[in-house]
Design a protein around this motif. Sequence first.
Motif, PDB file in Angstrom:
ATOM      1  N   GLY A 148       0.824  -1.215   0.000  1.00  0.00           N
ATOM      2  CA  GLY A 148       0.000   0.000   0.000  1.00  0.00           C
ATOM      3  C   GLY A 148       0.851   1.256   0.000  1.00  0.00           C
ATOM      4  N   ALA A 149       1.940   1.230   0.778  1.00  0.00           N
ATOM      5  CA  ALA A 149       2.835   2.391   0.834  1.00  0.00           C
ATOM      6  C   ALA A 149       3.493   2.624  -0.509  1.00  0.00           C
ATOM      7  N   MET A 150       3.883   1.532  -1.165  1.00  0.00           N
ATOM      8  CA  MET A 150       4.511   1.672  -2.477  1.00  0.00           C
ATOM      9  C   MET A 150       3.531   2.252  -3.491  1.00  0.00           C
ATOM     10  N   ARG A 151       2.307   1.769  -3.470  1.00  0.00           N
ATOM     11  CA  ARG A 151       1.291   2.268  -4.413  1.00  0.00           C
ATOM     12  C   ARG A 151       0.985   3.739  -4.156  1.00  0.00           C
ATOM     13  N   SER A 157       3.712   6.114  -5.797  1.00  0.00           N
ATOM     14  CA  SER A 157       3.764   6.326  -7.246  1.00  0.00           C
ATOM     15  C   SER A 157       2.545   5.707  -7.928  1.00  0.00           C
ATOM     16  N   LYS A 158       1.922   6.489  -8.796  1.00  0.00           N
ATOM     17  CA  LYS A 158       0.814   5.963  -9.590  1.00  0.00           C
ATOM     18  C   LYS A 158       1.284   5.552 -10.979  1.00  0.00           C
ATOM     19  N   ARG A 159       2.594   5.551 -11.188  1.00  0.00           N
ATOM     20  CA  ARG A 159       3.167   5.116 -12.468  1.00  0.00           C
ATOM     21  C   ARG A 159       3.445   3.609 -12.461  1.00  0.00           C
ATOM     22  N   ILE A 160       3.372   3.010 -11.280  1.00  0.00           N
ATOM     23  CA  ILE A 160       3.639   1.570 -11.163  1.00  0.00           C
ATOM     24  C   ILE A 160       2.490   0.773 -11.775  1.00  0.00           C
ATOM     25  N   GLY A 161       2.872  -0.155 -12.695  1.00  0.00           N
ATOM     26  CA  GLY A 161       1.852  -1.009 -13.315  1.00  0.00           C
ATOM     27  C   GLY A 161       1.937  -2.446 -12.848  1.00  0.00           C
ATOM     28  N   GLY A 162       3.060  -2.815 -12.215  1.00  0.00           N
ATOM     29  CA  GLY A 162       3.221  -4.188 -11.738  1.00  0.00           C
ATOM     30  C   GLY A 162       4.020  -4.224 -10.451  1.00  0.00           C
ATOM     31  N   ILE A 163       3.511  -4.939  -9.474  1.00  0.00           N
ATOM     32  CA  ILE A 163       4.215  -5.106  -8.202  1.00  0.00           C
ATOM     33  C   ILE A 163       4.405  -6.598  -7.964  1.00  0.00           C
ATOM     34  N   ALA A 164       5.660  -6.988  -7.650  1.00  0.00           N
ATOM     35  CA  ALA A 164       5.949  -8.377  -7.290  1.00  0.00           C
ATOM     36  C   ALA A 164       6.447  -8.391  -5.860  1.00  0.00           C
ATOM     37  N   ALA A 165       6.171  -9.489  -5.165  1.00  0.00           N
ATOM     38  CA  ALA A 165       6.603  -9.588  -3.770  1.00  0.00           C
ATOM     39  C   ALA A 165       7.133 -10.977  -3.475  1.00  0.00           C
ATOM     40  N   PHE A 166       8.160 -11.036  -2.659  1.00  0.00           N
ATOM     41  CA  PHE A 166       8.638 -12.301  -2.100  1.00  0.00           C
ATOM     42  C   PHE A 166       8.509 -12.199  -0.587  1.00  0.00           C
ATOM     43  N   ALA A 184      18.394   0.435 -10.552  1.00  0.00           N
ATOM     44  CA  ALA A 184      19.142   0.812 -11.751  1.00  0.00           C
ATOM     45  C   ALA A 184      19.143  -0.302 -12.797  1.00  0.00           C
ATOM     46  N   GLN A 185      19.383  -1.522 -12.343  1.00  0.00           N
ATOM     47  CA  GLN A 185      19.556  -2.656 -13.267  1.00  0.00           C
ATOM     48  C   GLN A 185      18.258  -3.067 -13.955  1.00  0.00           C
ATOM     49  N   PHE A 186      17.148  -3.015 -13.211  1.00  0.00           N
ATOM     50  CA  PHE A 186      15.875  -3.504 -13.755  1.00  0.00           C
ATOM     51  C   PHE A 186      14.915  -2.363 -14.103  1.00  0.00           C
ATOM     52  N   GLY A 187      15.345  -1.138 -13.886  1.00  0.00           N
ATOM     53  CA  GLY A 187      14.483  -0.002 -14.199  1.00  0.00           C
ATOM     54  C   GLY A 187      13.243   0.059 -13.319  1.00  0.00           C
ATOM     55  N   LEU A 188      13.416  -0.317 -12.048  1.00  0.00           N
ATOM     56  CA  LEU A 188      12.274  -0.280 -11.128  1.00  0.00           C
ATOM     57  C   LEU A 188      11.878   1.161 -10.817  1.00  0.00           C
ATOM     58  N   ILE A 189      10.650   1.320 -10.439  1.00  0.00           N
ATOM     59  CA  ILE A 189      10.195   2.612  -9.919  1.00  0.00           C
ATOM     60  C   ILE A 189      10.431   2.672  -8.409  1.00  0.00           C
ATOM     61  N   THR A 226       8.822  -5.212  -5.164  1.00  0.00           N
ATOM     62  CA  THR A 226       9.397  -4.464  -6.285  1.00  0.00           C
ATOM     63  C   THR A 226       8.270  -3.908  -7.148  1.00  0.00           C
ATOM     64  N   GLY A 227       8.416  -2.660  -7.530  1.00  0.00           N
ATOM     65  CA  GLY A 227       7.396  -2.016  -8.363  1.00  0.00           C
ATOM     66  C   GLY A 227       8.015  -1.471  -9.641  1.00  0.00           C
ATOM     67  N   ALA A 228       7.372  -1.772 -10.762  1.00  0.00           N
ATOM     68  CA  ALA A 228       7.869  -1.316 -12.058  1.00  0.00           C
ATOM     69  C   ALA A 228       6.683  -0.928 -12.936  1.00  0.00           C
ATOM     70  N   GLU A 229       6.991  -0.385 -14.116  1.00  0.00           N
ATOM     71  CA  GLU A 229       5.900  -0.029 -15.026  1.00  0.00           C
ATOM     72  C   GLU A 229       5.177  -1.281 -15.515  1.00  0.00           C
ATOM     73  N   HIS A 230       5.945  -2.379 -15.685  1.00  0.00           N
ATOM     74  CA  HIS A 230       5.368  -3.629 -16.190  1.00  0.00           C
ATOM     75  C   HIS A 230       5.828  -4.806 -15.332  1.00  0.00           C
ATOM     76  N   ARG A 231       5.164  -5.969 -15.499  1.00  0.00           N
ATOM     77  CA  ARG A 231       5.384  -7.088 -14.582  1.00  0.00           C
ATOM     78  C   ARG A 231       6.765  -7.719 -14.683  1.00  0.00           C
ATOM     79  N   SER A 232       7.316  -7.781 -15.896  1.00  0.00           N
ATOM     80  CA  SER A 232       8.542  -8.548 -16.088  1.00  0.00           C
ATOM     81  C   SER A 232       9.710  -8.030 -15.229  1.00  0.00           C
ATOM     82  N   PRO A 233      10.036  -6.754 -15.270  1.00  0.00           N
ATOM     83  CA  PRO A 233      11.136  -6.297 -14.417  1.00  0.00           C
ATOM     84  C   PRO A 233      10.829  -6.425 -12.930  1.00  0.00           C
TER      85      PRO A 233
END
Lengths: 141, 80
Positions: A19-22, A25-34, A72-77, A99-106
């Motif tokens: 929730g804090a990550m969202r 930034s509203k530019r995040i389109g994909g969030i992954a979690a471990f 830097a490496q994965f272009g995360l937001i 991890t939050g990025a514009e798309h799911r893959s990174p």
Amino acid sequence: MNDAVRLQLEDFSLDVEVGAMRARSKRIGGIAAFLGCARDFSGEHEVCEIAFDAYHNMALAELSSLRDEAIAQFGLIDACIVHRLGIVHAGENIVLIVTGAEHRSPAFDACRWLIDELKARAPIWKKEITPQGESWVTPHP
Amino acid sequence: MINVLFFGPVAERTGARQIVLNFREGLRWQDVRDTLRARHPEAFKIVSIVAVNGQRVGEQDTVPLADGAEIVFMSAFSGG
């Protein structure tokens, strides 16, 4: 607001961190979690709890570096790393990476990379406490 | 003064989390290791990582320590 990289005795919440990550930034389109959890069984033994010890200053610096590298490496937001110290009972949370990025893959790729690198680079040690006794865990992939 | 720290399994084997040694000019981290390894051979059997002032060092790093340096002798990590 919680820091994006933390070592802490107390439990954490996946929902709160996502929730804090969202909210940041509203530019995040994909969030992954471990989410790493304490198992109640390891090898042939019942495990009651796990005790974590860390070289706190170096561990925190290493986790901050990992976060910067992943961004830097994965272009995360954004990225968040939380690891507990002290006693963690079976069934409780140990470590969280978000991890939050514009798309799911990174987001997926960075999440996997971060937990693998954390295990290799963060000066943290765990000891399993079982009904038969205690033993420090040997690192494994 | 040289501040030596131990954590996790290494601390358990040394029976201490901190040892303070006297500083002398020209002292290298390898000299500190050799001194402490003689005192705590079982602990140093599992030491595979060394940090000086929070930075990992290797055998090739032979710069003399400064007074007040912090050295940590560590076993392989097992967090996560």
